[in-house]
Design an enzyme around this catalytic site. Structure first.
Site, PDB file in Angstrom:
ATOM      1  N   LEU A 124     -12.612 -10.535   6.755  1.00 35.47           N
ATOM      2  CA  LEU A 124     -12.411  -9.721   5.516  1.00 35.47           C
ATOM      3  C   LEU A 124     -13.254  -9.295   5.011  1.00 35.47           C
ATOM      4  O   LEU A 124     -12.340  -7.742   4.890  1.00 35.47           O
ATOM      5  CB  LEU A 124     -11.788 -10.455   4.584  1.00 35.47           C
ATOM      6  N   VAL A 127     -12.307  -5.704   6.851  1.00 31.62           N
ATOM      7  CA  VAL A 127     -10.756  -5.008   6.029  1.00 31.62           C
ATOM      8  C   VAL A 127     -11.200  -4.015   5.485  1.00 31.62           C
ATOM      9  O   VAL A 127     -11.212  -2.997   4.793  1.00 31.62           O
ATOM     10  CB  VAL A 127      -9.655  -5.608   5.874  1.00 31.62           C
ATOM     11  N   GLU A 128     -12.418  -5.096   4.451  1.00 32.72           N
ATOM     12  CA  GLU A 128     -12.995  -4.708   2.710  1.00 32.72           C
ATOM     13  C   GLU A 128     -14.048  -2.914   2.847  1.00 32.72           C
ATOM     14  O   GLU A 128     -13.686  -2.239   2.560  1.00 32.72           O
ATOM     15  CB  GLU A 128     -13.001  -5.436   2.392  1.00 32.72           C
ATOM     16  N   SER A 129     -14.344  -2.974   4.279  1.00 30.99           N
ATOM     17  CA  SER A 129     -15.398  -2.275   4.187  1.00 30.99           C
ATOM     18  C   SER A 129     -16.708  -2.359   5.699  1.00 30.99           C
ATOM     19  O   SER A 129     -17.630  -1.293   5.472  1.00 30.99           O
ATOM     20  CB  SER A 129     -17.408  -3.095   3.245  1.00 30.99           C
ATOM     21  N   TYR A 233      -2.300  -4.118   4.105  1.00 31.73           N
ATOM     22  CA  TYR A 233      -3.654  -4.610   4.557  1.00 31.73           C
ATOM     23  C   TYR A 233      -3.213  -5.982   4.892  1.00 31.73           C
ATOM     24  O   TYR A 233      -4.368  -6.204   5.696  1.00 31.73           O
ATOM     25  CB  TYR A 233      -3.937  -5.200   2.485  1.00 31.73           C
TER      26      TYR A 233
END
Length: 517
Positions: A124, A127-129, A233
């Site tokens: 994750l 994806v996030e950062s 997302y």
């Protein structure tokens, strides 16, 4: 909570990946993948948890460990396919992400294991950062897990002048996984819903489900009407999981990450200068800052959290060295003479500290300060501007050794305080308290007699000792010098007639008494 990624109309310019959590993986072609590993029975659909853990123990590459434990299906979906193709066409992105992930990924995987959460969640942060702990989004989300300030606060993550826990791998990972567990329970143990809710909030997902239910429509994730970012997302995470699981098939070379601890979270118990911490751990300060991106100033936060992340191979060294440091030597202090027109906030800005810390360090409740009096202020050990800025304000009182020959008696007068008496006689409040068996809460009564010992230092060197003169270097502190020469801070103070709160200056000569071997 929003992911920090960019999507431009079908061009797939996103630089983050996508993962989803499910319970089965039908039609997987993982059997076509050849991996140089000792993992056994990879094709079996009846592998037990014990067998998986036994197999994981044999894996040296963390990517292979993650691959072997992923079990969520990847659907045939337009967005999933587009994101998959983007990763395939842009292999350099995963190369960059892998380098960023190396210090943190094993730690995150272990946290997932302890909670029995799906391994896919370890992806994750891609994806996030993009695994950048300093990533900051337009929605004010920050860190590996892109936590917003309200979300972080709700899950116990501190954010203040000293520290941003959203950027700290330990604090943010705990909060993110706490949030995942909360959402999983709220979303009926549906991982697609959970991941969507992590991105846009549980309320939006619930409303989308209710909307479809009211119209007799399907309520699976793919049928829900959600914000555009969320509809991208989840497919992005799924595509990323598929690409990593079948990297060989897609021609992607994932650089190996050691399946072993890279960092350790160490309990430091109280505030600590990070330059001193770097010396104790025997690493460069830039390396320590890199793996502690939550630290915003020259020291850890006074009120915590009291932990520091150090490289695993340096953890034992750091903990041993930290145990030898006296509490008063963890940060440096200077004595500042208040000038006319000064305010606590202005002084705090000048010394890169906070008004709150100045108040607590000096027992001040409000904002009133009096010109001519002194403040004790914590300062950074390494600050190129510090030496010239406060050279004339350094506390230079000498250590006093009690001598019955020079003992003096002082009678307390109206208006006296321990601080005022100590300043008059060039001694410290701590010394006055010790000599007269006074406690912090003790009050002085007019007429009370206090004993005071003039500044007198006597050092006897035995025949097996030699005196070494050490020239103070830029960035030195008493603790660092003591650590280097295997002596104690107390000995340095005694040998050089210093006070614990003395700020030593570059070029200053210190005397060290070394035992001949």
């Amino acid at each position: 909570m929003k992911a920090n990624f960019i999507i431009i109309a079908g061009c797939m310019l996103a630089v983050t990946g996508c993962q989803t959590l499910h319970t089965a993986e039908p039609n997987s072609d993982s059997s076509n993948k050849t991996v140089n590993t000792n993992v056994k029975n990879k094709k079996s659909s009846t592998v037990t948890l014990e067998q998986i853990e036994e197999q994981v123990a044999e894996v040296n590459d963390l990517w292979v460990r993650i691959d072997s434990q992923m079990h969520f299906p990847v659907v045939d979906n337009v967005l999933v396919n587009q994101y998959r193709q983007w990763y395939i066409d842009n292999p350099q992105h995963l190369e960059i992400v892998t380098q960023r992930a190396k210090p943190y990924l094993y730690y995150i995987v272990e946290q997932l294991k302890q909670r029995n959460l799906p391994i896919e969640l370890a992806l994750l942060p891609i994806v996030e950062s993009g695994f950048d702990p300093l990533a900051y989004s337009a929605s004010n989300a920050s860190g590996l897990w892109q936590l917003t300030a309200p979300t972080a606060l709700s899950f116990g993550v501190k954010t203040n002048w000293w520290y941003d826990g959203r950027r700290d791998v330990a604090s943010s990972t705990k909060a993110a996984l706490d949030l995942m567990e909360y959402l999983y329970a709220k979303m009926g143990q549906n991982w697609l819903y959970t991941i969507a809710a992590y991105n846009s909030g549980e309320g939006r997902v619930f409303n989308a489900i209710k909307h479809n239910q009211a119209r007799g429509k399907s309520t699976d994730f793919w049928s829900l009407s959600l914000p555009r970012e969320t509809t991208h997302y989840v497919p992005q995470l799924l595509a990323l999981a598929d690409v990593i699981k079948h990297a060989d098939k897609y021609g992607i070379n994932l650089a190996a990450i050691d399946n072993s601890p890279q960092i350790e979270v160490v309990n430091i118990e109280s505030q600590l200068d990070i330059n001193l911490a770097a010396d104790l751990a025997q690493i460069d300060i830039s390396d320590l800052k890199a793996i502690n991106p939550g630290l915003k100033r020259w020291a850890t936060a006074p009120q915590g959290p009291h932990h520091l992340i150090v490289p695993s191979e340096k953890a034992a060294t750091f903990k041993r060295a930290l145990a030898t440091i006296e509490p008063d030597s963890r940060i440096n202090w200077v004595r500042y003479k208040i000038k006319s027109g000064d305010s606590i906030s202005e002084i705090a800005d000048q010394f890169e500290t906070t008004a709150t810390l100045i108040r607590s360090s000096n027992g001040i409740k409000g904002n009133n300060i009096i010109a001519g009096r002194f403040l004790i202020i914590p300062v950074a050990a390494k600050d190129p501007d510090l030496v010239t800025m406060i050279a004339d304000q350094v506390l230079a009182r000498k250590t006093v050794i009690k001598s019955s020959v020079n003992k003096q008696t002082y009678t307390v007068k109206s208006g006296d305080s321990l601080w005022k008496i100590a300043q008059t006689h060039q001694v410290s409040v701590a010394q006055l308290s010790k000599w007269n068996n006074l406690k912090k809460q003790s009050t002085l009564s007019v007429g009370k007699s206090l004993v005071i010992y003039p500044n007198e230092v006597s050092i006897n060197t035995a025949s097996n000792e030699k005196t070494v003169n050490y020239r103070v270097q830029s960035g030195d502190s008493l603790a660092r010098i003591a650590l280097k020469y295997k002596v104690t801070v107390a000995e340095l103070i005694e040998w050089n007639s210093l006070e614990k709160s003395t700020l030593i200056q570059p070029g200053q000569i210190l005397k060290l008494i070394m035992t001949n071997s």
